[in-house]
Design an enzyme around this catalytic site. Structure first.
Site, PDB file in Angstrom:
ATOM      1  N   GLU A 271       3.937  -0.976   2.282  1.00  0.00           N
ATOM      2  CA  GLU A 271       3.056  -1.271   1.150  1.00  0.00           C
ATOM      3  C   GLU A 271       3.790  -2.004   0.026  1.00  0.00           C
ATOM      4  O   GLU A 271       3.679  -1.658  -1.143  1.00  0.00           O
ATOM      5  CB  GLU A 271       2.408   0.019   0.627  1.00  0.00           C
ATOM      6  CG  GLU A 271       1.507   0.676   1.660  1.00  0.00           C
ATOM      7  CD  GLU A 271       0.721   1.878   1.132  1.00  0.00           C
ATOM      8  OE1 GLU A 271       1.210   2.551   0.217  1.00  0.00           O
ATOM      9  OE2 GLU A 271      -0.385   2.120   1.655  1.00  0.00           O
ATOM     10  N   ASP A 344      -3.536   7.816   7.577  1.00  0.00           N
ATOM     11  CA  ASP A 344      -3.189   8.152   6.196  1.00  0.00           C
ATOM     12  C   ASP A 344      -3.970   9.345   5.650  1.00  0.00           C
ATOM     13  O   ASP A 344      -4.921   9.153   4.886  1.00  0.00           O
ATOM     14  CB  ASP A 344      -3.426   6.927   5.294  1.00  0.00           C
ATOM     15  CG  ASP A 344      -2.812   7.112   3.921  1.00  0.00           C
ATOM     16  OD1 ASP A 344      -2.042   8.058   3.751  1.00  0.00           O
ATOM     17  OD2 ASP A 344      -3.115   6.314   3.026  1.00  0.00           O
ATOM     18  N   GLU A 372      -6.297  13.361  -2.031  1.00  0.00           N
ATOM     19  CA  GLU A 372      -6.612  11.938  -2.180  1.00  0.00           C
ATOM     20  C   GLU A 372      -7.886  11.559  -1.426  1.00  0.00           C
ATOM     21  O   GLU A 372      -8.699  10.786  -1.909  1.00  0.00           O
ATOM     22  CB  GLU A 372      -5.432  11.094  -1.655  1.00  0.00           C
ATOM     23  CG  GLU A 372      -5.734   9.610  -1.622  1.00  0.00           C
ATOM     24  CD  GLU A 372      -4.560   8.768  -1.104  1.00  0.00           C
ATOM     25  OE1 GLU A 372      -3.488   9.324  -0.834  1.00  0.00           O
ATOM     26  OE2 GLU A 372      -4.742   7.541  -0.981  1.00  0.00           O
TER      27      GLU A 372
HETATM   28  C1  BDP Z   1      -1.375   6.471   0.542  1.00  0.00           C
HETATM   29  C2  BDP Z   1      -1.695   6.361  -0.902  1.00  0.00           C
HETATM   30  C3  BDP Z   1      -0.679   5.584  -1.694  1.00  0.00           C
HETATM   31  C4  BDP Z   1       0.710   6.056  -1.362  1.00  0.00           C
HETATM   32  C5  BDP Z   1       0.934   5.929   0.131  1.00  0.00           C
HETATM   33  C6  BDP Z   1       2.248   6.499   0.617  1.00  0.00           C
HETATM   34  O1  BDP Z   1      -2.963   5.764  -1.021  1.00  0.00           O
HETATM   35  O2  BDP Z   1      -0.987   5.750  -3.055  1.00  0.00           O
HETATM   36  O3  BDP Z   1       1.673   5.345  -2.052  1.00  0.00           O
HETATM   37  O4  BDP Z   1      -0.039   6.642   0.820  1.00  0.00           O
HETATM   38  O5  BDP Z   1       2.212   7.576   1.190  1.00  0.00           O
HETATM   39  O6  BDP Z   1      -1.995   7.643   0.986  1.00  0.00           O
HETATM   40  O7  BDP Z   1       3.287   5.892   0.448  1.00  0.00           O
END
Ligand code: BDP
Length: 677
Positions: A271, A344, A372
């Protein structure tokens, strides 16, 4: 070896005390599983030679909160079978004996006894933790916001540290020690390099000093490009000698301030975060370089496997594809931290096939305690059933450690929703012993935190227990049943947007990528004729998942694109079953409201009202999900929604106009939700 006994009796005032147990149960700012009521009666006798700040805490807790027979504290002898940090307890009418091989084991034994005053009465009870590392991961930013945090701002008040120290820091350590958590990663995995500056390391050291006697080690998330950002190195290439030296010096500096520092957590090449692949190196090159810097100090690197790229066919396959070939290439103080599922933290995911696929590399599970994807701090979703489901598939002994993304903030009640301290508690208990059942843990928590079990009629208590135990399944039903996933609104992940299209957004961030609804059916074909993600699972599971006929129905649309008219095991079509599931979820929340009303006489008034408000929001949200998803999918199935549901639905066009003006750092308030829909 027998100890020469030196007896002394300690009468200690509770260091935190307030009124009676009942008034404190729901008092603002309290942790539901900690003893607060002061008895001043506890008598403690410690064997000679056992003394440390940790033992002082154990004695203080007993002195202040233990009402039973005098407690004798012993060091377990050399031949003892008690594991590291474990304990044994036996008690009679006249005395209680706690044995442990180390001081932390004694503290854990004391908390276990305070939690269950009958422990060891019917014979000696022995218990030790299943994992050496039982960690919370805070996604806290240095500016006080919390990524995906729904309980206020960060607990860590960085501006004031190291000089100004909140009393909540020690209470946090006490809360964690009481459930066996022994480490905490203080900052967000999307890490600011600043955390490694001298200024911040001193602040971190102040927290570590407070946590230490409670057996909580401090860890930090680190940004792989830190040497470039903090000290203007031209590169962060893990094989560059200057970079290696930078990290080695940094590790030395950290350990000079925090001698028992735990190690680093790293989100790299994920990301948008920097990582070794930016320099043509592998995850193993990056992890091993950091591991080398920490090794002389006994630190560990937890390297996250949360990686995916829009270029690839199926996001669910990414972590396996990138990491499995590196098996055996990691240093022995590297642990690969793997999210429980391959995408996720969805309300339901199959386990990540990376577990069990790296036999020569240590792996650890990452769970998400903060909700989340499960209604933020507005919905009751007791998560232990999700985590025990994971352990039904993944052998507890096949992993080395567990981490949970914390749901803790500076809200008065610490965790936002008034009942989800239970999830923090459940995480700690399962990290200690993954064999516990979710019902067992809910029972522990309810009787400690919510009601006086002896005073609560059995049917009321059972309904409350059922409300907890079924609540995650209810969320799955009204949000994403039968293996559907990621139908969330873009960005903040609250509320349904199966139609979501954001110009320029990565396809794998959009719901259509996951549900693949079309006129022929619904679901992501991950069978051998599709992306073949099933091929990453071992036999016989692989074959079971590969066929529509044998795939467990709760994962059906995760692994298959299924015709709307497909006959489910119940005899209903897929479409009918989908309607039933969404409606079942809504009805479950209606039932919870009745359960709650029935329990009113046994619940503290303020807590009652707070939860009543949350359940009202949860019900409106459940209907919002049902109405949005069913009407959206009906456009493709061209099949009718049962009249009794359809009659109370808000039109899809109206629902599609709802856009919540919230960020990744907040939960929408009931008032905001009401004003928008
Ligand atoms: C996702 C989230 C994000 C996190 C990412 C992570 O949306 O905000 O930074 O995972 O785990 O669930 O790095």
């Amino acid at each position: 070896m027998r100890h020469f006994k030196f007896l002394y009796i300690i009468f200690l005032l509770a260091f935190i005390s307030c009124g009676s147990a009942d008034t404190c149960k729901d008092a603002k700012g309290t942790i539901s599983w900690l003893p607060y009521a002061s008895t001043d009666k506890g008598q403690v006798c410690v064997d000679e030679g056992i003394s440390s700040p940790t033992i002082d805490i154990a004695c203080r807790e007993l002195g202040g909160h233990w009402e039973g027979a005098p407690v004798n504290i012993h060091r377990a002898t050399d031949g003892s079978t008690i594991g590291k940090n474990g304990f044994a307890i036996s008690q009679s009418d006249s005395q209680v004996d706690i044995y442990a091989p180390d001081d932390l084991g004694i503290l854990y034994g004391v908390y276990a006894l305070l939690r269950n005053p009958e422990l060891g009465r019917n014979g000696r009870v022995e218990d030790s933790p299943s994992y050496d590392l039982r960690l919370l991961n805070h996604w806290d930013n240095l500016d006080g916001t919390i990524e995906r945090g729904y309980a206020g701002k960060s607990l860590w008040k960085w501006e004031g540290l190291p000089d100004s120290v909140s009393p909540r820091y020690e209470e946090y350590a006490r809360a964690n020690a009481a459930i066996g958590i022994n480490g905490t990663v203080l900052n967000n995995v999307n890490a600011s390099p600043k955390i490694l500056s001298e200024e911040y390391l001193k602040k971190v050291a102040a927290l570590a000093d407070i946590f230490r006697p409670y057996g909580i080690k401090v860890y930090l998330s680190v940004n792989f490009a830190s040497p470039m950002v903090l000290d203007s190195l031209p590169t962060a290439d893990p094989l560059n000698p200057e970079v290696v030296k930078w990290w080695t010096d940094k590790a030395d500096e950290i350990y000079s301030l925090i001698p028992d520092f735990g190690g680093f957590l790293v989100k790299a090449n994920s990301e948008g975060q920097p990582g070794p692949m930016d320099f043509g190196r592998t995850h193993a090159d990056g992890a091993n370089m950091l591991a080398g810097a920490l090794k002389p100090h006994d630190g560990v690197v937890m390297w996250r496997a949360f990686v995916y790229s829009p270029a690839d066919a199926d996001r669910a396959k990414q972590a396996y594809l990138e990491f499995q070939p590196l098996d055996g290439k990691f240093a022995d103080n590297v642990i690969i931290q793997i999210k429980n599922g391959p995408v996720d933290f969805q309300p339901r995911e199959p386990y990540s096939p990376l577990f069990g696929a790296m036999t020569a590399t240590d792996g650890m599970a990452e769970f998400q305690i903060t909700q989340e994807y499960l209604g933020h701090s507005n919905h009751l979703a007791y998560l232990a059933p999700m985590w025990t489901e994971f352990f039904d598939y993944v052998q507890p002994s096949s992993i080395k450690a567990v981490a949970g993304v914390a749901n803790i903030g500076d809200d008065d009640n610490w965790t936002g929703h008034p009942l989800v301290q239970a999830n923090w508690y459940a995480f700690g208990r399962l990290a200690w012993n993954p064999q516990l059942t979710s019902t067992q843990i809910a029972d522990e928590w309810l009787s400690m935190a919510l009601v006086d079990k002896a005073q609560t009629p059995e049917d009321v208590y059972e309904s409350l227990l059922d409300m907890f135990d079924t609540s995650r399944e209810a969320v799955v039903d009204y949000m994403m049943p039968l293996g559907l996933h990621h139908l969330f609104a873009f960005g903040h992940h609250y509320g349904p947007e199966p139609w979501c299209d954001v110009e320029g957004a990565r396809p794998d961030w959009l719901p259509k990528y996951y549900h693949r609804a079309d006129s022929t059916g619904l679901g992501f074909d991950r069978s051998p004729s599709g992306s073949n993600a099933v091929g990453q699972y071992p036999e016989p599971l692989r074959s079971q998942l590969a066929s529509v006929e044998t795939c467990p129905e709760e994962f059906l649309l995760w692994f298959h694109h299924v015709p709307w008219t497909h006959r489910m095991k119940s005899g209903n079509t897929l479409w009918e079953e989908l309607c039933i599931a969404y409606q079942r979820g809504v009805e479950k929340v209606e039932e919870y409201r009745q359960t709650w009303e029935k329990a009113k006489p046994y619940i503290a008034p303020e807590l009652y009202t707070d939860v009543e408000t949350c359940l009202a929001t949860q019900l409106k949200d459940a209907k919002w999900w049902r109405d949005a998803c069913l009407q959206y999918f009906a456009q493709y199935s061209k099949m009718p929604i049962p009249a009794e549901i359809a009659s109370e639905m808000r039109p899809l066009e109206e629902l599609m106009k709802i856009h919540l003006p919230i960020t990744n750092y907040e939960s929408p308030t009931p008032a905001l939700l009401d004003s928008l829909r």
